[in-house]
Design an enzyme around this catalytic site. Sequence first.
Site, mmCIF file in Angstrom:
data_model
loop_
_atom_site.group_PDB
_atom_site.id
_atom_site.type_symbol
_atom_site.label_atom_id
_atom_site.label_comp_id
_atom_site.label_asym_id
_atom_site.label_seq_id
_atom_site.Cartn_x
_atom_site.Cartn_y
_atom_site.Cartn_z
ATOM 1 N N CYS A 290 0.678 -1.356 -0.014
ATOM 2 C CA CYS A 290 -0.121 -0.053 0.020
ATOM 3 C C CYS A 290 0.814 1.172 -0.083
ATOM 4 C CB CYS A 290 -0.915 0.123 1.109
ATOM 5 S SG CYS A 290 -1.975 -1.357 1.286
ATOM 6 N N HIS B 289 -2.858 7.369 3.423
ATOM 7 C CA HIS B 289 -3.379 6.265 2.713
ATOM 8 C C HIS B 289 -4.553 5.507 3.283
ATOM 9 C CE1 HIS B 289 -4.005 2.044 1.391
ATOM 10 N NE2 HIS B 289 -3.317 1.451 2.572
ATOM 11 N N ASN C 107 -10.024 0.191 0.824
ATOM 12 C CA ASN C 107 -8.558 0.172 0.702
ATOM 13 C C ASN C 107 -8.310 -0.320 -0.653
ATOM 14 O OD1 ASN C 107 -5.820 -0.236 1.103
ATOM 15 N ND2 ASN C 107 -6.005 -0.783 3.132
HETATM 16 N N1 COA Z 1 -16.579 -8.217 11.703
HETATM 17 C C1 COA Z 1 -17.101 -8.519 12.976
HETATM 18 N N2 COA Z 1 -16.052 -8.588 14.273
HETATM 19 C C2 COA Z 1 -14.853 -8.648 13.870
HETATM 20 C C3 COA Z 1 -14.322 -8.550 12.829
HETATM 21 C C4 COA Z 1 -15.254 -8.422 11.524
HETATM 22 N N3 COA Z 1 -14.651 -8.350 10.169
HETATM 23 N N4 COA Z 1 -12.923 -8.723 12.722
HETATM 24 C C5 COA Z 1 -12.835 -8.833 14.153
HETATM 25 N N5 COA Z 1 -13.902 -8.908 14.774
HETATM 26 C C6 COA Z 1 -14.031 -8.948 15.980
HETATM 27 C C7 COA Z 1 -12.951 -9.787 16.912
HETATM 28 O O1 COA Z 1 -13.419 -11.288 16.945
HETATM 29 C C8 COA Z 1 -12.782 -9.192 18.014
HETATM 30 O O2 COA Z 1 -13.851 -9.745 18.954
HETATM 31 P P1 COA Z 1 -13.757 -10.008 20.580
HETATM 32 O O3 COA Z 1 -13.358 -8.559 21.072
HETATM 33 O O4 COA Z 1 -14.881 -10.580 21.124
HETATM 34 O O5 COA Z 1 -12.614 -11.027 20.721
HETATM 35 C C9 COA Z 1 -13.402 -7.854 17.789
HETATM 36 O O6 COA Z 1 -13.907 -7.680 16.775
HETATM 37 C C10 COA Z 1 -11.781 -6.903 17.809
HETATM 38 O O7 COA Z 1 -10.933 -7.618 16.922
HETATM 39 P P2 COA Z 1 -9.728 -6.815 16.398
HETATM 40 O O8 COA Z 1 -8.972 -7.740 15.442
HETATM 41 O O9 COA Z 1 -8.735 -6.436 17.494
HETATM 42 O O10 COA Z 1 -10.216 -5.500 15.439
HETATM 43 P P3 COA Z 1 -9.654 -4.213 15.160
HETATM 44 O O11 COA Z 1 -10.602 -3.075 15.996
HETATM 45 O O12 COA Z 1 -8.298 -4.139 15.272
HETATM 46 O O13 COA Z 1 -10.335 -4.013 13.622
HETATM 47 C C11 COA Z 1 -8.889 -3.902 11.591
HETATM 48 C C12 COA Z 1 -9.655 -4.822 12.709
HETATM 49 C C13 COA Z 1 -8.458 -4.771 10.412
HETATM 50 C C14 COA Z 1 -10.075 -3.066 10.990
HETATM 51 C C15 COA Z 1 -8.063 -2.858 12.380
HETATM 52 O O14 COA Z 1 -6.955 -3.710 13.106
HETATM 53 C C16 COA Z 1 -7.041 -2.013 11.179
HETATM 54 O O15 COA Z 1 -7.471 -1.436 10.605
HETATM 55 N N6 COA Z 1 -5.815 -2.429 11.372
HETATM 56 C C17 COA Z 1 -4.637 -1.710 10.563
HETATM 57 C C18 COA Z 1 -4.788 -2.078 9.080
HETATM 58 C C19 COA Z 1 -3.779 -1.455 8.138
HETATM 59 O O16 COA Z 1 -3.519 -0.068 8.575
HETATM 60 N N7 COA Z 1 -3.191 -1.899 7.318
HETATM 61 C C20 COA Z 1 -2.176 -1.553 6.511
HETATM 62 C C21 COA Z 1 -2.401 -1.046 5.254
HETATM 63 S S1 COA Z 1 -2.940 -2.201 4.391
#
Ligand code: COA
Length: 352
Positions: free
Chosen positions: A122, A269, A300
């Site tokens: 990215c 980004h 994204n």
């Molecule tokens: N839908 C519903 N629930 C979801 C889910 C989804 N798609 N993905 C995860 N969950 C749940 C998990 O099971 C977890 O549940 P729990 O609290 O009961 O265990 C909770 O949501 C939190 O999970 P987590 O993985 O910590 O989510 P998050 O808040 O970190 O969000 C992203 C996930 C991917 C949106 C986030 O981590 C992100 O944007 N990270 C950075 C990505 C990035 O910058 N990439 C670089 C460029 S590509």
Amino acid sequence: MVGIAVNNSRDNVAMLGIGAYRPQRVVSNDDVCAVLDSTDQWIFERTGIRNRRWISGDETLRSIAAAAGERALVNSGVDRTKIGTLILATSSWLTLTPHGAPSVAFDLGINGIPAFDLTSGCGGFGYALGVAADLIRAGSADYVLVIGAETMTVGLDPTDRGTAMIFGDGAGAVVVGPSESNGISPTVWGSDGENAAAIMQDIDFLEYMHRAQEMQGLDPAEHPVGRMSLRMEGPRVFRWAAVTLPRALSAALEMSGVAKEDIDVFVPHQANARINELMKKNLGLADDIPMANDIENTGNTSAASIPLAMEEMLVTGKAKGGQLALLLGFGAGLSYAGQVVTLPPKPNEPSF
Ligand code: COA
């Protein structure tokens, strides 16, 4: 002693025109949740995404890259015969051989020029913009066409909660060339291979071939080979981003010689609207500085996200040509690249 000639160099370069292509098919969060175990509310609250575009019909990475490149050429007013290099920033071209840029150059009627792919996840557009600016500064090309294009859906597992709701397809392009005053700062870029596994293709080509060989002669319905899909440890990337990106943004400002107060527009980004809001706040940019939020309806799009976001801001009037913008791309590698730039003019031929 015989001297070896050098190119004539120059200092000032800028983005002279921008173009983009957004695939026809709009996919809402509810559409994604037809297969994915998630909800519209969760996706919007955690990522800021409502819709994304996915290719359909005869749209391909090659066709959308060429469409964006064509618009950038037309919008720049630069005669395409002057383009000295084409850089295609992508991580989703489907073959390693041949790579994509020469075919896209052919489609654009500029066959024969130096044309190469640049793969840096990215962060790819920022890397390509830096390379383009330096090629022109060094006199290796007069004008460079930079295209960021991705069809992220080809490697998307629609049931994977870590990626399926995030990624979209699209292409954005800029023509970079000489200018009276400088419009592209030195690039601040870097990588962190220690965290490479945080965003990765789950199986490589050899593993895929190995599995395919093992399955030969077996019923594919009962023994699927599987496909290569993108996996992301979102929270791990989030933690890396929280430490690395504020430093990169401060370094980009420092190297550009532009004060934070003079930045008109912030174009990070489009990975996560919440990350972007946090970065803007932590950097101390004023609340009323417009920030790109193309992720809401584009998702994204990896290496395409920054040119798509700039184009959206210019077309809708949220930003104006000539304004000072702070750009920062980041993602797989892990890697990042950012610059302070002057925005290209509002495109006459927009993508929407
Ligand atoms: N839908 C519903 N629930 C979801 C889910 C989804 N798609 N993905 C995860 N969950 C749940 C998990 O099971 C977890 O549940 P729990 O609290 O009961 O265990 C909770 O949501 C939190 O999970 P987590 O993985 O910590 O989510 P998050 O808040 O970190 O969000 C992203 C996930 C991917 C949106 C986030 O981590 C992100 O944007 N990270 C950075 C990505 C990035 O910058 N990439 C670089 C460029 S590509």
